[in-house]
Design an enzyme around this catalytic site. Structure first.
Site, PDB file in Angstrom:
ATOM      1  N   LYS A  53       0.846  -1.205   0.000  1.00  0.00           N
ATOM      2  CA  LYS A  53       0.000   0.000   0.000  1.00  0.00           C
ATOM      3  C   LYS A  53       0.877   1.249   0.000  1.00  0.00           C
ATOM      4  CE  LYS A  53      -3.788  -2.505   2.107  1.00  0.00           C
ATOM      5  NZ  LYS A  53      -4.605  -2.859   3.268  1.00  0.00           N
ATOM      6  N   GLN A  97      -4.768  -1.594   9.413  1.00  0.00           N
ATOM      7  CA  GLN A  97      -4.646  -2.927   8.815  1.00  0.00           C
ATOM      8  C   GLN A  97      -5.261  -3.977   9.738  1.00  0.00           C
ATOM      9  OE1 GLN A  97      -3.605  -3.440   5.720  1.00  0.00           O
ATOM     10  NE2 GLN A  97      -3.795  -5.650   5.822  1.00  0.00           N
ATOM     11  N   ASP A 120     -11.043   2.584   3.567  1.00  0.00           N
ATOM     12  CA  ASP A 120     -11.326   1.153   3.423  1.00  0.00           C
ATOM     13  C   ASP A 120     -12.817   0.906   3.169  1.00  0.00           C
ATOM     14  OD1 ASP A 120      -9.261  -0.754   3.515  1.00  0.00           O
ATOM     15  OD2 ASP A 120      -8.953  -0.461   5.667  1.00  0.00           O
TER      16      ASP A 120
HETATM   17  N1  GUN Z   1      -6.670  -6.979   5.887  1.00  0.00           N
HETATM   18  C1  GUN Z   1      -6.895  -7.747   4.782  1.00  0.00           C
HETATM   19  N2  GUN Z   1      -7.460  -6.993   3.812  1.00  0.00           N
HETATM   20  C2  GUN Z   1      -7.596  -5.744   4.308  1.00  0.00           C
HETATM   21  C3  GUN Z   1      -8.099  -4.526   3.767  1.00  0.00           C
HETATM   22  O1  GUN Z   1      -8.568  -4.447   2.628  1.00  0.00           O
HETATM   23  N3  GUN Z   1      -8.044  -3.450   4.590  1.00  0.00           N
HETATM   24  C4  GUN Z   1      -7.557  -3.529   5.850  1.00  0.00           C
HETATM   25  N4  GUN Z   1      -7.560  -2.425   6.579  1.00  0.00           N
HETATM   26  N5  GUN Z   1      -7.086  -4.643   6.371  1.00  0.00           N
HETATM   27  C5  GUN Z   1      -7.099  -5.736   5.605  1.00  0.00           C
END
Ligand code: GUN
Length: 282
Positions: A53, A97, A120
């Site tokens: 990311k 996350q 998100d």
């Molecule tokens: N953990 C696995 N996929 C995601 C996601 O798309 N966003 C977040 N914040 N955590 C994750």
């Protein structure tokens, strides 16, 4: 053979478009966009996702701020950080996350994020807005699947869509997005009876069940479009999805591979949400 829907190519296109947009925002309006990324603990898979990311942010020209908190961080401390970031005018998006360590309640943390910074799309307000057709951030994986379909020239309106899986992050928002695109939508799940009969109705079949190669050709109507959200690694280290690609490909009209299908779209749509947050907040 069917159309192989290439998520690497389509996500790269989206990232190029966003890069141009971010440059233009900087040059013409003096706007710079900032994403705050919070990771609690150092789960190796989460570290890879977070690293990807941050890399995508750097490529597009979005500033990223990294908060790497200890595994033992208390919920109170995490909520305090989120509160500070909610009030920080320089921060446009906040990403925590998941998963979080056991002492922290994920729902409480998600609810603490300002919906205007919820890139998100997990906040109940964002999900509620999607449900009643109002503007708000949309969960990145299902938003990416809509882009895969549209950019591959696949018509959604009027089609029979079956989503297998009902998670808050993929299945439910996927169903709502397909409905917003005027599809006829069925959500199937682990308790669905006669699953093969249900999935065989689908013109567009989206599979997010989390079981390697579960979907074989018996589940698929001739000529259907098949979207595979799953990702698994076998004993030999090879990646596969929830769909048995080799078995299903000959009977469908289009299919996403694993890897290189849905996966790359998630980060592209996160970047898109960050840009939207930046534009709305400036
Ligand atoms: N953990 C696995 N996929 C995601 C996601 O798309 N966003 C977040 N914040 N955590 C994750």
């Amino acid at each position: 053979m069917p159309l192989r829907i290439d998520g690497k190519v389509i996500s790269a296109q989206i990232k190029e478009e966003l890069k141009e947009k971010v440059t233009d925002l900087k040059v013409s309006r003096g706007i710079s966009i900032c994403l705050a990324v919070i990771q609690v603990g150092n789960d190796p898979a989460s570290s890879v996702y977070v690293g990807n990311k941050k890399k995508a942010c750097a490529y597009i020209g979005i500033d990223s701020r990294s908060y790497e908190l200890a595994q033992e961080t208390t919920q109170e401390d995490l909520l305090q950080l989120i509160d500070e970031l909610n009030h920080d005018e320089k921060v446009d998006g906040i990403l925590v996350q998941l998963p979080l360590p056991g002492q922290i309640d994920e729902d409480t943390v998600i609810r603490a994020i300002d919906p205007a910074k919820d890139v998100d799309g997990f906040h109940p307000q964002s999900v509620g807005a999607l449900c009643i057709g109002q503007p708000g951030f949309v969960s990145c994986t299902p938003a990416g699947i809509i882009q895969l379909l549209k950019r591959s020239g696949i018509q959604i309106a009027g089609k029979e869509c079956v989503v297998v899986g009902r998670s808050n992050i993929v299945g439910k928002p996927m169903a709502l997005l397909l409905l917003r695109e005027n599809a006829t939508v069925t959500v199937a799940h682990s308790k669905t009876e006669k699953l093969q009969e249900v999935t065989r109705r689908a013109d567009i079949l989206v599979v997010a069940v989390g079981k390697p190669k579960m979907i074989t050709r018996e589940y698929v109507k001739e000529g259907a479009v098949v979207i595979d959200v799953g990702i698994h690694r076998n004993e030999a280290g090879k990646l596969c999805g929830d769909v048995d690609y080799e078995d299903v490909a000959p009977v469908c009209s289009a299919i996403t591979p694993v890897p290189g299908g849905v996966g790359p779209m998630t980060i592209a749509m996160l970047m898109n949400n960050c840009v939207e947050a930046g534009i709305a907040g400036n």
